[in-house]
Design a protein around this motif. Structure first.
Motif, short mmCIF file in Angstrom:
data_model
loop_
_atom_site.label_atom_id
_atom_site.label_comp_id
_atom_site.label_asym_id
_atom_site.label_seq_id
_atom_site.Cartn_x
_atom_site.Cartn_y
_atom_site.Cartn_z
N PHE A 13 -13.07 -37.26 33.34
CA PHE A 13 -13.86 -36.14 32.81
C PHE A 13 -14.75 -35.54 33.89
CE2 PHE A 13 -13.38 -39.39 29.46
CZ PHE A 13 -12.65 -38.67 28.52
N THR A 14 -14.88 -34.21 33.85
CA THR A 14 -15.80 -33.53 34.76
C THR A 14 -17.18 -33.47 34.12
OG1 THR A 14 -15.37 -31.33 33.84
CG2 THR A 14 -13.93 -32.09 35.62
N ALA B 282 -17.33 -30.52 31.64
CA ALA B 282 -16.69 -30.79 30.35
C ALA B 282 -17.58 -31.67 29.47
CB ALA B 282 -15.33 -31.46 30.57
N LEU B 283 -18.17 -32.69 30.07
CA LEU B 283 -19.07 -33.57 29.31
C LEU B 283 -20.28 -32.80 28.79
CD1 LEU B 283 -18.99 -36.74 31.59
CD2 LEU B 283 -18.09 -36.58 29.26
N CYS C 140 -21.07 -38.70 25.65
CA CYS C 140 -21.21 -37.65 26.67
C CYS C 140 -22.51 -37.82 27.45
CB CYS C 140 -21.16 -36.28 26.03
SG CYS C 140 -19.54 -35.84 25.36
N TYR D 115 -15.11 -42.92 32.71
CA TYR D 115 -15.47 -41.50 32.78
C TYR D 115 -14.77 -40.74 33.92
CZ TYR D 115 -19.07 -42.36 29.30
OH TYR D 115 -19.74 -42.68 28.14
#
Length: 270
Positions: free
Chosen positions: A140-141, A144-145, A187, A137
């Motif tokens: 990814f920020t 964004a998730l 997510c 992960y």
């Protein structure tokens, strides 16, 4: 009339307060921007001590910008303080995951520190491993998730509702629902990882050259081991001027809080 006058005075006073607050906020932002530019100028001139001091003032003022952390890390690296450079590159990546330049500079700082130690002490490596979930992960920020989670949640339950309403399963619609469900779970798990739900403590980096790990939060406690500058670790507990540290190798012990930097300065144990 008296009531109307009082109301107008109250509204005028509130307007003045709001105007004063807005003016103060604008002045504060302008001051921080000027401090950032001054730090950049100092760094470009090779005055890394002044640049580091000014970047630190921004951080202490509550600025949590990846560019500030990146420039601070670069100034530390150019000044030869690679453990603190590593810490601040990690802080920059925490706020802007997957940034190629930051990751490249981080690897360079780690390699340079290892080479410097190898020259003086023989073979030396930095304990940099992170968990598989953190590695998955890391690009990814949280924002964004969260956005993708909301969208996939809408698609998933929309597909289920449509299938139920039609009273029959449609292959494409069912496939879309399964795909959306997978993304939804991915997510949701990622947000949990980002929030530290699957870690025992707070991510940290050893910034002292040698960080002594003791059995208790006391300078006279027996030594259990040590961490080296740049090693990744987790802070498990706080006690006055000490933190309980677990390094990647699994060694645990109490260390002086000043010898460790948190990747998220605002983090708290959960």
């Amino acid at each position: 009339r008296e009531r109307g006058s009082l109301m107008r005075l109250t509204l005028a006073f509130m307007f003045l307060l709001l105007a004063a607050y807005a003016s103060a906020q604008t002045a504060a932002r302008s001051s921080l921007r000027e401090l950032f530019e001054a730090a950049n100028v100092s760094a470009s001139r090779g005055d890394y001590e002044t640049a580091i001091s000014n970047y630190h003032r921004l951080v202490e003022s509550g600025v949590r910008d990846p560019d500030v952390y990146f420039n601070l890390a670069t100034a530390f690296a150019q000044a030869g303080d690679y453990p603190r450079a590593i810490l601040n590159y990690e802080r920059a990546l925490e706020r802007r995951p997957g940034d190629d330049q930051t990751e490249e500079n981080l690897r360079t700082a780690e390699k340079t520190l290892e080479e410097r130690r190898a020259e003086s002490e023989g073979e030396a490596t930095i304990q940099r491993s992170i968990s598989m979930s953190d590695a998955i992960y890391s690009p990814f920020t949280e924002d964004a998730l969260a956005v993708v989670l909301v969208a996939s949640n809408f698609v998933f339950f929309g597909c289920l509702a449509w299938i139920w309403a039609m009273r029959r399963r449609r292959g494409r619609l069912l496939g879309l629902a399964i795909g959306a469900g997978f993304v939804l779970g991915f997510c949701a798990l990622g947000l949990g990882v980002k929030a530290g739900m699957f870690r025992d403590g707070v991510r940290a980096v050893a910034i002292g050259d040698r960080v002594i790990l003791r059995e208790g939060p006391d300078e006279d406690a027996r030594i259990r081991g040590e961490a080296r500058g740049g090693d990744r670790a987790e802070v498990l507990a706080f006690d006055r001027d000490f933190v309980k540290l677990r390094v990647v190798s699994g060694a645990e012990g109490w260390a002086n809080a000043g010898s460790v930097g948190l990747v998220d300065p605002d983090a708290r144990l959960h």
